[in-house]
Design a protein around this motif. Structure first.
Motif, mmCIF file in Angstrom:
data_model
loop_
_atom_site.group_PDB
_atom_site.id
_atom_site.type_symbol
_atom_site.label_atom_id
_atom_site.label_comp_id
_atom_site.label_asym_id
_atom_site.label_seq_id
_atom_site.Cartn_x
_atom_site.Cartn_y
_atom_site.Cartn_z
ATOM 1 N N THR A 1 0.727 -1.278 0.012
ATOM 2 C CA THR A 1 0.099 0.132 0.010
ATOM 3 C C THR A 1 0.832 1.356 0.020
ATOM 4 O O THR A 1 0.607 2.332 -0.580
ATOM 5 N N GLY A 2 2.021 1.378 0.412
ATOM 6 C CA GLY A 2 3.025 2.307 0.715
ATOM 7 C C GLY A 2 3.426 2.784 -0.820
ATOM 8 O O GLY A 2 3.115 3.903 -1.154
ATOM 9 N N LEU B 1 0.487 4.098 -2.695
ATOM 10 C CA LEU B 1 0.076 5.505 -2.125
ATOM 11 C C LEU B 1 1.370 6.532 -2.805
ATOM 12 O O LEU B 1 0.965 7.606 -3.436
ATOM 13 N N ARG B 2 2.491 5.927 -2.979
ATOM 14 C CA ARG B 2 3.446 6.845 -3.435
ATOM 15 C C ARG B 2 3.373 7.171 -4.969
ATOM 16 O O ARG B 2 3.461 8.146 -5.363
ATOM 17 N N TYR C 1 -0.823 13.163 4.993
ATOM 18 C CA TYR C 1 -0.937 12.036 5.953
ATOM 19 C C TYR C 1 0.624 11.532 5.952
ATOM 20 O O TYR C 1 1.083 11.406 7.100
ATOM 21 N N MET C 2 1.076 11.164 4.850
ATOM 22 C CA MET C 2 2.323 10.474 4.709
ATOM 23 C C MET C 2 3.498 11.304 5.244
ATOM 24 O O MET C 2 4.317 10.961 5.989
ATOM 25 N N LEU D 1 1.496 10.108 9.593
ATOM 26 C CA LEU D 1 0.211 9.433 9.934
ATOM 27 C C LEU D 1 -0.386 8.490 9.124
ATOM 28 O O LEU D 1 -0.090 8.606 8.037
ATOM 29 N N LEU D 2 -1.171 7.618 9.468
ATOM 30 C CA LEU D 2 -1.835 6.847 8.552
ATOM 31 C C LEU D 2 -2.884 7.206 7.822
ATOM 32 O O LEU D 2 -3.565 8.231 8.403
ATOM 33 N N VAL D 3 -2.944 6.949 6.506
ATOM 34 C CA VAL D 3 -3.878 7.242 5.574
ATOM 35 C C VAL D 3 -5.247 6.782 5.873
ATOM 36 O O VAL D 3 -5.404 5.663 6.386
ATOM 37 N N ILE E 1 -7.585 3.253 2.076
ATOM 38 C CA ILE E 1 -6.802 1.907 2.004
ATOM 39 C C ILE E 1 -7.603 1.001 1.477
ATOM 40 O O ILE E 1 -7.162 0.116 0.621
ATOM 41 N N GLY F 1 2.794 -4.224 4.204
ATOM 42 C CA GLY F 1 2.346 -2.757 4.851
ATOM 43 C C GLY F 1 0.975 -2.600 4.966
ATOM 44 O O GLY F 1 0.270 -1.565 5.134
ATOM 45 N N PHE F 2 0.325 -3.811 4.834
ATOM 46 C CA PHE F 2 -1.164 -3.583 4.965
ATOM 47 C C PHE F 2 -1.652 -4.988 5.403
ATOM 48 O O PHE F 2 -1.009 -6.129 5.103
ATOM 49 N N ARG G 1 -3.124 -2.246 8.309
ATOM 50 C CA ARG G 1 -2.091 -1.482 9.353
ATOM 51 C C ARG G 1 -3.194 -1.190 10.558
ATOM 52 O O ARG G 1 -2.659 -0.536 11.839
ATOM 53 N N ARG H 1 13.251 8.777 0.829
ATOM 54 C CA ARG H 1 11.919 9.147 0.702
ATOM 55 C C ARG H 1 11.629 10.375 1.827
ATOM 56 O O ARG H 1 12.232 10.571 2.819
ATOM 57 N N ASP I 1 9.377 10.930 3.971
ATOM 58 C CA ASP I 1 8.912 10.616 5.180
ATOM 59 C C ASP I 1 10.328 9.969 6.047
ATOM 60 O O ASP I 1 9.939 9.312 6.907
ATOM 61 N N ARG J 1 5.790 8.132 12.797
ATOM 62 C CA ARG J 1 5.304 6.741 12.254
ATOM 63 C C ARG J 1 5.400 5.881 13.340
ATOM 64 O O ARG J 1 4.676 4.715 13.341
HETATM 65 P P1 AMP Z 1 5.158 2.323 3.879
HETATM 66 O O1 AMP Z 1 5.903 2.417 2.652
HETATM 67 O O2 AMP Z 1 4.607 0.992 4.147
HETATM 68 O O3 AMP Z 1 6.025 2.675 4.974
HETATM 69 O O4 AMP Z 1 4.065 3.430 3.970
HETATM 70 C C1 AMP Z 1 4.157 4.785 3.874
HETATM 71 C C2 AMP Z 1 3.330 5.525 4.478
HETATM 72 O O5 AMP Z 1 1.999 5.355 3.633
HETATM 73 C C3 AMP Z 1 2.843 5.321 5.781
HETATM 74 O O6 AMP Z 1 3.594 5.950 6.707
HETATM 75 C C4 AMP Z 1 1.102 5.797 5.903
HETATM 76 O O7 AMP Z 1 1.218 7.131 5.823
HETATM 77 C C5 AMP Z 1 0.905 5.286 4.411
HETATM 78 N N1 AMP Z 1 0.342 3.941 4.354
HETATM 79 C C6 AMP Z 1 0.652 2.847 3.913
HETATM 80 N N2 AMP Z 1 0.174 1.786 3.795
HETATM 81 C C7 AMP Z 1 -0.957 2.102 4.662
HETATM 82 C C8 AMP Z 1 -2.104 1.413 5.343
HETATM 83 N N3 AMP Z 1 -2.196 0.283 5.148
HETATM 84 N N4 AMP Z 1 -2.751 2.126 6.442
HETATM 85 C C9 AMP Z 1 -2.682 3.490 6.425
HETATM 86 N N5 AMP Z 1 -1.743 4.312 5.861
HETATM 87 C C10 AMP Z 1 -0.787 3.408 5.008
#
Ligand code: AMP
Length: 208
Positions: free
Chosen positions: A33-34, A37-38, A54-55, A59-61, A66, A87-88, A90, A152, A154, A163
């Motif tokens: 999911t990360g 989202l990117r 949020y990212m 914070l979580l989206v 999602i 990453g899902f 979460r 990145r 974040d 995070r």
């Molecule tokens: P990651 O690459 O998995 O570290 O995700 C990067 C960012 O995307 C996280 O810090 C959240 O802001 C968002 N994100 C990714 N996956 C999720 C998820 N399953 N639920 C909520 N936010 C998510």
């Protein structure tokens, strides 16, 4: 038949790094999911722009965004035999929604203490051409590609703290949730990439 596998753990645990091995061993596509989202942020879509706020704040989206992304992704042809979630889920509501739409066969939890995480994340770099993840100290990139590596937005120390807080408050309770369902396999992630890889392979051989 083995359904989907969840790769679980705090930010910086090595989920993305280890996902490649699991994809090779299981032939299941990685669904991060990360990464999704990117890609949405990069495309400049309204959803991507909203998610970016949020990212960037660590914070979580929101769950509905999602869950919508995952529902759409699971419609694709390659998802029919299950996928590798990275990453899902979460949050517990995400896990409850997932239960309605897919069968999770196992959850591999890569465990790393907080004090190891900040160094891992702040030193993390990505090759934008291949998506490969390096680390300035633990996994240096070949010198010829060093100039094109990116960090990145974040992956700063300040954002990592948020995070981690989100992880402990919203995500960590899922370990018990999956353990109660008999699905959790715990792995010590506080070791070298290769050592963790060996533990991951062992876990996969128990699942297949
Ligand atoms: P990651 O690459 O998995 O570290 O995700 C990067 C960012 O995307 C996280 O810090 C959240 O802001 C968002 N994100 C990714 N996956 C999720 C998820 N399953 N639920 C909520 N936010 C998510």
């Amino acid at each position: 038949m083995v359904g989907s596998i969840v790769l679980f753990g705090p930010p910086g645990a090595g989920k993305g790094t280890q996902a490649g091995r699991i994809v090779e061993l299981t032939s299941k596509p990685q669904v991060s999911t990360g990464d999704m989202l990117r890609a949405a942020v990069k495309s400049g879509s309204p959803m991507g722009l909203a998610a970016k706020e949020y990212m960037d704040a660590g914070l979580l989206v929101p769950d509905d965004v999602i869950i919508g992304l995952i529902q759409e992704r699971l419609q694709e042809d390659d998802a029919g035999q299950g996928v590798l979630f990275d990453g899902f889920p979460r949050t517990i509501p995400q896990a409850e929604s997932l239960e309605q739409i897919a069968t999770v066969s196992s959850v591999i939890s890569i465990e790393v203490p907080d004090d190891a995480i900040v160094d891992r994340i702040v030193g993390r770099r990505m090759d934008p051409e291949t998506g490969e993840i390096f680390h300035v100290q633990f996994k240096p990139a070949p010198p010829e590609i060093e100039d094109r590596l990116i960090q990145r937005p974040d992956d700063t120390e300040e954002t990592v703290r948020s995070r981690l807080e989100a992880y402990h408050n919203q995500t960590a309770p899922l370990a018990d949730w999956y353990s109660d369902r008999g699905l959790l396999i715990r792995i010590d992630g506080n070791a070298s990439i290769n050592q963790v890889g060996v533990s991951v392979e062992r876990a996969i051989s128990r699942i297949l």
